[in-house]
Write a protein that holds these residues in place. Structure first.
Motif, PDB file in Angstrom:
ATOM      1  N   GLU A 169       9.992  30.542  -4.403  1.00 11.01           N
ATOM      2  CA  GLU A 169       9.136  30.486  -3.221  1.00 11.01           C
ATOM      3  C   GLU A 169       9.294  31.707  -2.317  1.00 11.01           C
ATOM      4  N   LEU A 170      10.190  32.629  -2.666  1.00  5.13           N
ATOM      5  CA  LEU A 170      10.434  33.782  -1.818  1.00  5.13           C
ATOM      6  C   LEU A 170       9.290  34.793  -1.873  1.00  5.13           C
ATOM      7  N   LEU A 171       9.009  35.390  -0.728  1.00  5.67           N
ATOM      8  CA  LEU A 171       8.123  36.532  -0.636  1.00  5.67           C
ATOM      9  C   LEU A 171       8.975  37.769  -0.366  1.00  5.67           C
ATOM     10  N   ARG A 172       8.322  38.917  -0.228  1.00  2.00           N
ATOM     11  CA  ARG A 172       9.091  40.164  -0.195  1.00  2.00           C
ATOM     12  C   ARG A 172       8.472  41.155   0.789  1.00  2.00           C
ATOM     13  N   ALA A 173       9.353  41.816   1.555  1.00  4.91           N
ATOM     14  CA  ALA A 173       8.932  42.886   2.459  1.00  4.91           C
ATOM     15  C   ALA A 173       9.728  44.137   2.135  1.00  4.91           C
ATOM     16  N   THR A 174       9.170  45.284   2.449  1.00  3.75           N
ATOM     17  CA  THR A 174       9.843  46.543   2.138  1.00  3.75           C
ATOM     18  C   THR A 174      10.911  46.902   3.167  1.00  3.75           C
ATOM     19  N   SER A 175      11.055  46.117   4.219  1.00  5.89           N
ATOM     20  CA  SER A 175      12.084  46.359   5.231  1.00  5.89           C
ATOM     21  C   SER A 175      13.474  46.319   4.601  1.00  5.89           C
ATOM     22  N   LYS A 176      14.426  47.030   5.214  1.00  9.82           N
ATOM     23  CA  LYS A 176      15.815  46.991   4.759  1.00  9.82           C
ATOM     24  C   LYS A 176      16.701  46.576   5.921  1.00  9.82           C
ATOM     25  N   ILE A 177      17.482  45.518   5.721  1.00 14.90           N
ATOM     26  CA  ILE A 177      18.360  45.000   6.763  1.00 14.90           C
ATOM     27  C   ILE A 177      19.804  45.039   6.267  1.00 14.90           C
ATOM     28  N   SER A 178      20.745  44.884   7.190  1.00 15.59           N
ATOM     29  CA  SER A 178      22.134  44.692   6.809  1.00 15.59           C
ATOM     30  C   SER A 178      22.387  43.198   6.659  1.00 15.59           C
ATOM     31  N   ALA A 192      13.802  46.365  11.637  1.00  8.19           N
ATOM     32  CA  ALA A 192      13.553  47.136  10.416  1.00  8.19           C
ATOM     33  C   ALA A 192      12.086  46.977  10.038  1.00  8.19           C
ATOM     34  N   PRO A 193      11.253  47.971  10.328  1.00  4.77           N
ATOM     35  CA  PRO A 193       9.829  47.858  10.000  1.00  4.77           C
ATOM     36  C   PRO A 193       9.602  47.988   8.500  1.00  4.77           C
ATOM     37  N   GLY A 194       8.516  47.412   8.043  1.00  3.85           N
ATOM     38  CA  GLY A 194       8.162  47.502   6.633  1.00  3.85           C
ATOM     39  C   GLY A 194       6.778  46.939   6.409  1.00  3.85           C
ATOM     40  N   GLU A 195       6.503  46.619   5.168  1.00  7.85           N
ATOM     41  CA  GLU A 195       5.208  46.055   4.792  1.00  7.85           C
ATOM     42  C   GLU A 195       5.419  44.879   3.854  1.00  7.85           C
ATOM     43  N   ILE A 196       4.465  43.969   3.845  1.00  7.17           N
ATOM     44  CA  ILE A 196       4.470  42.896   2.864  1.00  7.17           C
ATOM     45  C   ILE A 196       4.215  43.501   1.483  1.00  7.17           C
ATOM     46  N   SER A 197       4.998  43.083   0.515  1.00 10.28           N
ATOM     47  CA  SER A 197       4.897  43.628  -0.835  1.00 10.28           C
ATOM     48  C   SER A 197       4.298  42.597  -1.781  1.00 10.28           C
ATOM     49  N   LEU A 198       3.494  43.070  -2.697  1.00  9.61           N
ATOM     50  CA  LEU A 198       2.930  42.184  -3.720  1.00  9.61           C
ATOM     51  C   LEU A 198       3.971  41.835  -4.777  1.00  9.61           C
ATOM     52  N   ASN A 199       5.031  42.647  -4.869  1.00  7.43           N
ATOM     53  CA  ASN A 199       6.086  42.374  -5.832  1.00  7.43           C
ATOM     54  C   ASN A 199       6.797  41.074  -5.491  1.00  7.43           C
ATOM     55  N   VAL A 200       7.351  40.418  -6.498  1.00  6.00           N
ATOM     56  CA  VAL A 200       8.063  39.171  -6.300  1.00  6.00           C
ATOM     57  C   VAL A 200       9.557  39.410  -6.475  1.00  6.00           C
ATOM     58  N   PRO A 252      -0.864  41.989   1.207  1.00  7.38           N
ATOM     59  CA  PRO A 252       0.044  43.049   0.759  1.00  7.38           C
ATOM     60  C   PRO A 252      -0.288  44.369   1.439  1.00  7.38           C
ATOM     61  N   GLY A 253       0.746  45.036   1.941  1.00  5.59           N
ATOM     62  CA  GLY A 253       0.565  46.281   2.674  1.00  5.59           C
ATOM     63  C   GLY A 253       0.480  46.105   4.175  1.00  5.59           C
ATOM     64  N   LYS A 254       0.389  44.848   4.641  1.00  9.55           N
ATOM     65  CA  LYS A 254       0.303  44.592   6.072  1.00  9.55           C
ATOM     66  C   LYS A 254       1.675  44.804   6.722  1.00  9.55           C
ATOM     67  N   ALA A 255       1.693  45.394   7.902  1.00  7.69           N
ATOM     68  CA  ALA A 255       2.947  45.721   8.580  1.00  7.69           C
ATOM     69  C   ALA A 255       3.664  44.462   9.068  1.00  7.69           C
ATOM     70  N   VAL A 256       4.959  44.410   8.828  1.00  8.13           N
ATOM     71  CA  VAL A 256       5.834  43.350   9.331  1.00  8.13           C
ATOM     72  C   VAL A 256       7.136  44.006   9.777  1.00  8.13           C
ATOM     73  N   THR A 257       7.976  43.239  10.460  1.00  8.23           N
ATOM     74  CA  THR A 257       9.268  43.748  10.916  1.00  8.23           C
ATOM     75  C   THR A 257      10.324  42.669  10.734  1.00  8.23           C
ATOM     76  N   ALA A 258      11.464  43.052  10.173  1.00  3.79           N
ATOM     77  CA  ALA A 258      12.611  42.148  10.079  1.00  3.79           C
ATOM     78  C   ALA A 258      13.485  42.369  11.307  1.00  3.79           C
ATOM     79  N   LEU A 259      13.809  41.270  12.001  1.00  2.04           N
ATOM     80  CA  LEU A 259      14.625  41.346  13.216  1.00  2.04           C
ATOM     81  C   LEU A 259      15.996  40.720  12.982  1.00  2.04           C
TER      82      LEU A 259
END
Length: 373
Positions: free
Chosen positions: A201-210, A184-192, A164-171
């Motif tokens: 089974e879904l995980l969550r990132a703070t990135s925002k995509i269309s 869309a850069p973001g971070e891995i979130s501990l929230n479900v 959680p908190g590690k940088a990821v990017t949605a492409l």
């Protein structure tokens, strides 16, 4: 080449155009740009048609290329009938846009509305860039003595830590010609995503995509795909690519999907609240990993054998369980069978040995996938 009705930027709803522009022009640091560029050649734009009318747009990931045949993984939302949920629209045509100048008709070879996954096949003489996949190591210890110990990668190939908190990017690729790459850069979130989606089974990132980013990849800072994007207006839920890989391998081997049904909402032990963890460590000082049960669905096998909220599953079928992704992977090969679980309950002094049947998701149990506005 596919010759279809050309789509102008003004064909998009205004809210979607605005969001795409925001996503395309996020300020990106050099490391994020390098990661995105490494993965970019395997990211495609996809359009589905009913006759000359456009049905849906999404992105996708090239996961295989052999003998002029490419396999693309994307979301089943692309081909879903809007009038009847969980069914493929009749006479649908799918087109994959590799670039502004290259579009190829695709064949739908697999579709699963439970996991919201679809696999497409295209024929292409030009070699295609295949995405590099990284299977998430989703385990983490709650051992206080490891506070200053650096987290190490597991020894197996292409694995990365879920932190959680590690940088990821949605492409994604834009749904309008020239199909520009969007990041869309973001971070891995501990929230479900438990309250917004059925899929546990879904995980969550703070990135925002269309919405055209649905089916595209979530990548780590090495440019490796760790998940497949779905949509929420406030964040990006994503299915771990490990699950999608298991799903696709089963499709190739048996020609049909397999859907183990958990019958409970679970998360990793380290995600429990602090007061629970403090009491848990006091009572079980030698157990630092496992899967905590957050809810049990009425009528499920988990319910029938007596699994309760806040139980911690530490073994499944004789194997230690370190994360819910490991639990899911173990359940996949045991659908329809009875297996033994070792469960720790803070109200008991000793672990419980339970025997539970691994259910399969039937038509009345399929996950729903709302498209949030």
């Amino acid at each position: 080449m596919f010759l279809g009705r050309k789509r102008k930027a003004t064909d998009c709803p205004q809210w979607e155009r605005d969001l795409e522009i925001d996503v395309m022009f996020y300020p990106l640091d050099i490391d994020t740009k390098m990661a995105a560029l490494k993965a970019s050649a395997s990211v495609v734009s996809i359009t589905s048609y009913l006759g000359e009318n456009e049905l849906s747009h999404s992105s996708g990931i090239i996961i295989e290329y052999n003998d002029n045949c490419g396999i693309i993984l994307t979301s089943a939302n692309l081909v879903e009938c809007h009038n009847r949920q969980d069914s493929i629209a009749n006479e649908i045509m799918v087109v994959v846009h590799l670039s502004e100048h290259t579009s190829i008709g695709a064949e739908i070879i697999a579709c699963d509305f439970h996991y919201n996954l679809a696999a497409l096949k295209i024929l292409c003489d030009t070699p295609l860039k295949v995405a590099s996949l990284a299977l998430l190591d989703h385990s983490s210890t709650i051992d206080p003595s490891c506070l200053r110990t650096p987290i190490q990668l597991r020894p197996h190939l292409k694995s990365c830590n879920f932190i959680p908190g590690k940088a990821v990017t949605a492409l994604a690729r834009s749904s309008t010609k020239s199909f520009k790459l969007m990041a869309a850069p973001g971070e891995i979130s501990l929230n479900v995503c438990r309250y917004d989606y059925d899929c546990k089974e879904l995980l969550r990132a703070t990135s925002k995509i269309s919405k055209c980013g649905i089916g595209g990849p979530v990548i780590n800072m090495n440019g490796e795909v760790i998940g497949i994007c779905f949509y929420h207006r406030l964040y990006t839920p994503f299915l771990p690519v490990k699950i999608a890989s298991i799903w696709w391998d089963h499709i190739k081997k048996y020609g049909e999907p397999r859907r183990p049904w958990l019958g409970m909402g679970v998360t990793n032990l380290y995600a429990a609240n602090l007061s629970f963890l403090e009491n848990f460590i006091k009572k079980f000082p030698n157990i630092f990993k496992g899967v905590i049960v957050k809810e049990v669905l009425q009528g499920s096998s988990a319910d029938s054998v007596g699994i309760r909220q806040d139980d911690v599953i530490v073994q499944f079928d004789g194997k230690t369980v370190q994360s819910f992704l490991e639990l899911f992977e173990s359940m996949w090969s045991k659908v329809g069978e009875h297996v033994e679980l070792v469960v720790i309950r803070t109200g008991n002094d000793d672990p419980l040995l339970l025997k539970m049947k691994v259910d399969e998701a039937t038509a009345d149990r399929l996950y729903s996938w709302p498209l949030w506005r």
